[in-house]
Motif scaffolding. Structure first.
Motif, short mmCIF file in Angstrom:
data_model
loop_
_atom_site.label_atom_id
_atom_site.label_comp_id
_atom_site.label_asym_id
_atom_site.label_seq_id
_atom_site.Cartn_x
_atom_site.Cartn_y
_atom_site.Cartn_z
N TYR A 1 100.04 39.81 -2.34
CA TYR A 1 98.73 39.17 -2.43
C TYR A 1 98.85 37.88 -3.21
O TYR A 1 99.78 37.69 -4.00
CB TYR A 1 97.70 40.10 -3.10
CG TYR A 1 98.00 40.44 -4.55
CD1 TYR A 1 97.36 39.77 -5.59
CD2 TYR A 1 98.94 41.41 -4.88
CE1 TYR A 1 97.63 40.08 -6.93
CE2 TYR A 1 99.22 41.73 -6.21
CZ TYR A 1 98.57 41.06 -7.22
OH TYR A 1 98.84 41.37 -8.53
N THR A 2 97.90 37.00 -2.96
CA THR A 2 97.77 35.78 -3.74
C THR A 2 96.62 35.98 -4.71
O THR A 2 95.53 36.39 -4.31
CB THR A 2 97.48 34.57 -2.84
OG1 THR A 2 98.60 34.37 -1.96
CG2 THR A 2 97.25 33.32 -3.67
N VAL B 1 86.10 38.94 -5.13
CA VAL B 1 85.98 38.47 -3.75
C VAL B 1 87.38 38.45 -3.18
O VAL B 1 88.32 38.03 -3.84
CB VAL B 1 85.36 37.06 -3.68
CG1 VAL B 1 85.30 36.59 -2.23
CG2 VAL B 1 83.97 37.04 -4.31
N ILE B 2 87.53 38.96 -1.96
CA ILE B 2 88.82 38.84 -1.28
C ILE B 2 88.64 38.01 -0.02
O ILE B 2 87.55 37.95 0.56
CB ILE B 2 89.43 40.22 -0.91
CG1 ILE B 2 88.53 41.00 0.04
CG2 ILE B 2 89.71 41.02 -2.18
CD1 ILE B 2 89.17 42.30 0.57
N GLN B 3 89.71 37.35 0.36
CA GLN B 3 89.76 36.61 1.62
C GLN B 3 90.98 37.06 2.40
O GLN B 3 92.08 37.18 1.85
CB GLN B 3 89.81 35.11 1.35
CG GLN B 3 88.52 34.57 0.76
CD GLN B 3 88.58 33.08 0.50
OE1 GLN B 3 89.47 32.60 -0.20
NE2 GLN B 3 87.61 32.33 1.04
N LEU C 1 96.83 38.37 1.84
CA LEU C 1 95.55 38.68 1.23
C LEU C 1 95.36 37.85 -0.05
O LEU C 1 96.27 37.76 -0.87
CB LEU C 1 95.52 40.17 0.90
CG LEU C 1 94.29 40.71 0.20
CD1 LEU C 1 93.10 40.76 1.16
CD2 LEU C 1 94.57 42.11 -0.35
N THR C 2 94.18 37.28 -0.21
CA THR C 2 93.85 36.53 -1.43
C THR C 2 92.81 37.28 -2.22
O THR C 2 91.76 37.68 -1.68
CB THR C 2 93.33 35.12 -1.09
OG1 THR C 2 94.35 34.38 -0.42
CG2 THR C 2 92.92 34.37 -2.36
N ILE C 3 93.08 37.47 -3.51
CA ILE C 3 92.14 38.11 -4.42
C ILE C 3 91.62 37.06 -5.39
O ILE C 3 92.40 36.39 -6.07
CB ILE C 3 92.82 39.25 -5.21
CG1 ILE C 3 93.26 40.36 -4.26
CG2 ILE C 3 91.87 39.80 -6.28
CD1 ILE C 3 94.10 41.44 -4.94
N HIS C 4 90.31 36.92 -5.45
CA HIS C 4 89.68 36.04 -6.43
C HIS C 4 89.21 36.91 -7.60
O HIS C 4 88.33 37.76 -7.44
CB HIS C 4 88.50 35.29 -5.80
CG HIS C 4 88.91 34.32 -4.75
ND1 HIS C 4 89.26 33.02 -5.05
CD2 HIS C 4 89.03 34.46 -3.40
CE1 HIS C 4 89.59 32.39 -3.93
NE2 HIS C 4 89.46 33.23 -2.91
N HIS C 5 89.83 36.69 -8.73
CA HIS C 5 89.58 37.52 -9.91
C HIS C 5 88.87 36.72 -10.98
O HIS C 5 89.38 35.70 -11.47
CB HIS C 5 90.92 38.04 -10.45
CG HIS C 5 90.83 38.68 -11.80
ND1 HIS C 5 89.91 39.68 -12.10
CD2 HIS C 5 91.55 38.46 -12.94
CE1 HIS C 5 90.08 40.04 -13.38
NE2 HIS C 5 91.05 39.32 -13.90
#
Length: 228
Positions: free
Chosen positions: A27-28, A54-56, A3-7
């Motif tokens: 998570y990344t 936003v998550i990817q 899981l990628t978290i855009h913070h």
């Protein structure tokens, strides 16, 4: 696939690293700095509204913090930190989970916006009164539970709420000194290992902001750094 978290730093997307740390979910974390106040193009490329988080997850790209929290809890967390219909505190969990973005945060955001347009003082006073009514309600709730918003258990309702009481106060000088139960609550939050780990990863340059007095304004920080 991880899981990628855009913070977006210094924003409500801090909720997601905290959630993952609490649930021990790998998570990344991709950090995006404000430019200098609003979202950079890198966030707008992910979400046309320019909002974080936003998550990817594989082919999925998802925004809206409450939606992302629920997705992570149910896809990766096996429902942990959410209360189901059979739990005695389920109605309270639902109420406080949605209170954060449905009531508390919009009220504070409105005051942030009003501060920049110099409205009639009576207008600001009216909306300030509404915000403090919400804070008084929360303070009374925490007195009643003696612990967390939903009840005895720490839940995602707490993860949804804390940003507005801490980091968001950089954008509006909200004094929480009249609310001792909220301040005790924030002290309990700050003692959580997951919260401290998430803050160290997502916003290492920011203090915890759990005191009653407002933290240093965000724009003042930018000016001190030569960014404004």
């Amino acid at each position: 696939m991880v899981l990628t978290i855009h913070h977006l730093q210094a924003s409500q997307s801090e909720r997601l690293p905290w959630l993952c740390e609490e649930l021990h979910i790998p998570y990344t974390l991709t950090l995006h700095q404000r430019a200098p106040v609003f979202s950079p193009q890198s966030i707008k490329d992910l979400n046309p509204l320019g909002q974080a988080p936003v998550i990817q997850d594989g082919s999925l790209t998802l925004a809206e913090s409450a939606a992302c929290v629920e997705y992570i809890i149910h896809v990766y967390g096996n429902g942990a930190l959410a209360l189901g219909p059979a739990h005695k505190d389920y109605p309270s969990y639902l109420y406080w989970f949605h209170f954060a973005n449905g009531n508390l945060q919009p009220q504070l955001l409105l005051l942030v916006q009003l501060a920049h347009i110099s409205p009639n003082p009576s207008t600001t006073a009216r909306y300030t009164q509404r915000l403090h009514a919400s804070l008084a309600l929360m303070d009374a709730r925490l007195l009643a539970t003696g612990a967390w918003l939903a009840g005895e258990d720490f839940t995602a309702a707490d993860i949804m709420t804390v940003f507005t009481l801490t980091t968001m106060r950089m954008f509006y000088p909200l004094d929480l000194s009249p609310y001792p139960r909220i301040l005790s609550y924030l002290e309990r939050v700050a003692q959580r290992e997951g919260y401290r780990k998430a803050r160290a990863k997502a916003d290492p340059e920011l203090e915890l902001m759990i005191e009653g007095k407002p933290p240093r304004p965000f724009r003042d920080r930018l000016k001190a750094e030569g960014k404004m």
